[in-house]
Design a protein around this motif. Structure first.
Motif, short mmCIF file in Angstrom:
data_model
loop_
_atom_site.label_atom_id
_atom_site.label_comp_id
_atom_site.label_asym_id
_atom_site.label_seq_id
_atom_site.Cartn_x
_atom_site.Cartn_y
_atom_site.Cartn_z
N ALA A 13 0.84 -1.20 0.00
CA ALA A 13 0.00 0.00 0.00
C ALA A 13 0.88 1.25 0.00
O ALA A 13 0.44 2.33 0.38
N GLU A 14 2.12 1.11 -0.47
CA GLU A 14 3.10 2.21 -0.37
C GLU A 14 2.92 3.21 -1.52
O GLU A 14 3.89 3.59 -2.20
N GLU A 15 1.69 3.65 -1.74
CA GLU A 15 1.38 4.52 -2.88
C GLU A 15 2.08 5.87 -2.77
O GLU A 15 2.73 6.33 -3.71
N ARG A 16 1.93 6.53 -1.64
CA ARG A 16 2.56 7.85 -1.46
C ARG A 16 4.07 7.75 -1.51
O ARG A 16 4.74 8.56 -2.16
N THR A 17 4.60 6.75 -0.81
CA THR A 17 6.05 6.57 -0.80
C THR A 17 6.59 6.31 -2.20
O THR A 17 7.58 6.91 -2.62
N ALA A 18 5.92 5.43 -2.94
CA ALA A 18 6.37 5.11 -4.29
C ALA A 18 6.32 6.32 -5.20
O ALA A 18 7.22 6.55 -6.02
N SER A 19 5.27 7.12 -5.07
CA SER A 19 5.15 8.34 -5.89
C SER A 19 6.27 9.32 -5.57
O SER A 19 6.87 9.92 -6.47
N LEU A 20 6.57 9.46 -4.28
CA LEU A 20 7.66 10.35 -3.87
C LEU A 20 8.99 9.86 -4.44
O LEU A 20 9.78 10.66 -4.97
N VAL A 21 9.23 8.57 -4.32
CA VAL A 21 10.49 7.98 -4.81
C VAL A 21 10.62 8.19 -6.32
O VAL A 21 11.67 8.63 -6.81
N ALA A 22 9.56 7.88 -7.06
CA ALA A 22 9.61 8.02 -8.51
C ALA A 22 9.87 9.46 -8.92
O ALA A 22 10.66 9.73 -9.84
N GLY A 23 9.23 10.38 -8.23
CA GLY A 23 9.44 11.79 -8.55
C GLY A 23 10.87 12.23 -8.30
O GLY A 23 11.47 12.96 -9.12
N ARG A 24 11.43 11.81 -7.17
CA ARG A 24 12.82 12.17 -6.85
C ARG A 24 13.79 11.59 -7.89
O ARG A 24 14.72 12.27 -8.33
N VAL A 80 12.85 5.67 -14.94
CA VAL A 80 12.03 5.18 -13.83
C VAL A 80 10.90 4.29 -14.34
O VAL A 80 10.22 4.62 -15.32
N THR A 81 10.70 3.17 -13.65
CA THR A 81 9.57 2.28 -13.90
C THR A 81 8.81 2.11 -12.60
O THR A 81 9.38 1.74 -11.58
N GLU A 82 7.52 2.40 -12.64
CA GLU A 82 6.68 2.28 -11.46
C GLU A 82 5.81 1.04 -11.53
O GLU A 82 5.66 0.42 -12.58
N GLY A 142 6.25 -1.30 -6.35
CA GLY A 142 7.69 -1.11 -6.42
C GLY A 142 8.10 -0.08 -7.47
O GLY A 142 7.38 0.16 -8.44
N VAL A 143 9.26 0.52 -7.25
CA VAL A 143 9.83 1.49 -8.18
C VAL A 143 11.25 1.06 -8.49
O VAL A 143 12.03 0.74 -7.58
N VAL A 144 11.61 1.05 -9.78
CA VAL A 144 12.96 0.70 -10.19
C VAL A 144 13.53 1.85 -11.02
O VAL A 144 12.90 2.32 -11.98
N GLY A 145 14.69 2.32 -10.63
CA GLY A 145 15.40 3.35 -11.39
C GLY A 145 16.65 2.76 -12.03
O GLY A 145 17.34 1.94 -11.40
N VAL A 146 16.93 3.16 -13.25
CA VAL A 146 18.13 2.69 -13.95
C VAL A 146 18.91 3.91 -14.41
O VAL A 146 18.36 4.83 -15.02
N LEU A 147 20.20 3.91 -14.12
CA LEU A 147 21.09 4.99 -14.55
C LEU A 147 22.31 4.37 -15.22
O LEU A 147 23.13 3.73 -14.56
N ALA A 153 18.48 0.81 -9.17
CA ALA A 153 18.02 1.12 -7.82
C ALA A 153 16.62 0.57 -7.64
O ALA A 153 15.68 0.99 -8.32
N VAL A 154 16.47 -0.39 -6.73
CA VAL A 154 15.19 -1.06 -6.51
C VAL A 154 14.60 -0.58 -5.19
O VAL A 154 15.19 -0.77 -4.13
N PHE A 155 13.43 0.03 -5.27
CA PHE A 155 12.67 0.41 -4.07
C PHE A 155 11.53 -0.59 -3.96
O PHE A 155 10.53 -0.51 -4.66
#
Length: 411
Positions: A33-44, A52-54, A60-65, A132-134
């Protein structure tokens, strides 16, 4: 202080990262239920320049650099909180009734976002790709769900997986060990069936409450009588539910059990003993139905690859001289992080970062801490009073991620 180029400008960002942590702590969300947290992470991450993939594995949120040719390093943080009512008295205490970041996953998110910001801002100092895996739902085994969501096909295959966890050890200390680091965990739901009736005529019933009491007491002999002194296991009955009124004998009682073990042989022995005892006690009580034993979830032993662990320990010792330690045996806590390395077929390393105020450890022998674990008087993970001290914990975790990842990403 390290002179690593990956740390350039970090000190100036710490106040903002502290505010981020406090915001995360004040707005905990339960597993998946981490909707707010995931949105914050993806935005950052997007602000920092990550791809970014949400919605991976749920929330979960995954970032690739990607930053040129070189190794691929996976860094993981978990995001979920616990159904705990906070009792820390902090100014930034949870605003969500009955939900608290009692395990420190808010700190893990802040650490990784601090590290991703540094990696994005210091691209001249490293080469390779970072994933980066959240992760959602660590408390209920979310890693397999992330992996089952096409993770291996959707994202670069890592050469190593790295993660860390805040602990109630003194802030600034960092430690791990090669091989088995954390116990495997199995959770079970056991339903015991009786024959209900009036409390005044128990002879006309089969009382599942008495049956449940017998099961709980007998289960306490599994570790003491069936597990060797040189082996490790824990059996906990954490939940009992049955009945509605004091003078009504119910038809059933439900137990929820948790098992911790550090080897597959001990795990199999303990699980077999639980089933044997539950069924035997039901038979001894003349239960009208066989009990139901249903697995809830299962985490494997967290196993640190020896060669990769040696590299991580060297990187941490270089970054934190005099503040690193090596655990002498596995700890009974469990984690699902090891699922990444196992599923992807790559080495993984997990370590602990102390987050407790040193004042709490006045008079405590630190060698005894490594040997015997956290003293019982100090609020530990999952306690309603667990509250990492922000400094130096926040900075230590960011530096630890950058130092370890930097070993593989060195230009």
């Amino acid at each position: 202080m390290s002179t690593s180029p990956l740390l350039t400008g970090l000190s100036a960002k710490l106040p903002e990262l502290r505010a981020l942590y406090e915001d995360l702590h004040a707005h905990p969300e339960l597993s998946f239920a981490e909707e707010r947290t995931a949105s914050l992470v993806a935005g950052r991450l997007r602000e920092q320049g990550w791809e970014v993939t949400e919605g991976v594995g749920g929330t979960g949120v995954v970032g690739v650099l990607a930053n040129g040719d070189g190794p691929v390093v996976l860094l993981r943080a978990d995001m979920d909180a616990l159904p705990v009512t906070e009792e820390t008295g902090l100014a930034y205490s949870s605003k969500n009734d009955g939900v608290m970041h009692a395990c420190g996953h808010d700190m893990h998110v802040a650490w990784l976002l601090g590290a991703t910001g540094q990696l994005a801002a210091t691209r001249d100092g490293w080469r390779g790709t970072v994933v980066a895996v959240f992760q959602p739902g660590e408390e209920v085994g979310g890693a397999p769900k992330v992996l089952a969501d096409g993770f291996a096909e959707r994202f670069p295959r890592p050469d190593v997986c790295l993660a860390q966890h805040v602990a109630a050890a003194p802030a600034g200390l960092v430690g791990t060990r090669a091989g088995a680091l954390m116990a495997g965990a199995d959770s079970l739901r056991v339903t015991l069936f009786g024959r209900g009736g009036h409390g005044s005529t128990p002879e006309a019933t089969v009382d599942p409450v008495v049956l449940a009491a017998a099961v709980v007491l007998r289960l306490q002999t599994v570790v003491s009588r069936e597990v060797g002194a040189n082996q490790q296991a824990v059996v906990t009955v954490g939940s009992i539910h049955g009945g509605t009124k004091e003078n009504i004998i119910p038809d059933s009682v439900e137990l929820k059990l948790n098992v911790r073990s550090t080897t597959e042989a001990v795990r199999e022995r303990v699980l077999a003993a639980i089933e044997r005892i539950v069924r035997a006690e039901a038979a001894a009580s003349a239960a009208p139905r066989e009990p139901e034993i249903v697995p809830i979830d299962s985490f494997p032993v967290t196993h640190n690859d020896p060669a990769a662990t040696e590299a991580v320990q060297a990187a941490l010792a270089g970054e934190f001289p005099g503040l690193t330690f090596e655990l002498t045996s596995p700890v009974p806590n469990s984690e699902d992080f090891g699922a990444f390395g196992t599923a992807l077929g790559v080495p993984s390393v997990f370590w602990f970062v102390g987050g407790a105020d040193w004042k709490l450890y006045e008079g405590v022998d630190l060698e005894a801490l490594v040997r015997d674990g956290i003293p019982p008087q100090i609020p530990s993970n999952h306690s309603p009073r667990f509250a990492p001290t922000l400094e130096p914990t926040l900075e230590t975790g960011i530096r630890a991620l950058l130092a370890t990842a930097g070993h593989w990403l060195a230009p």
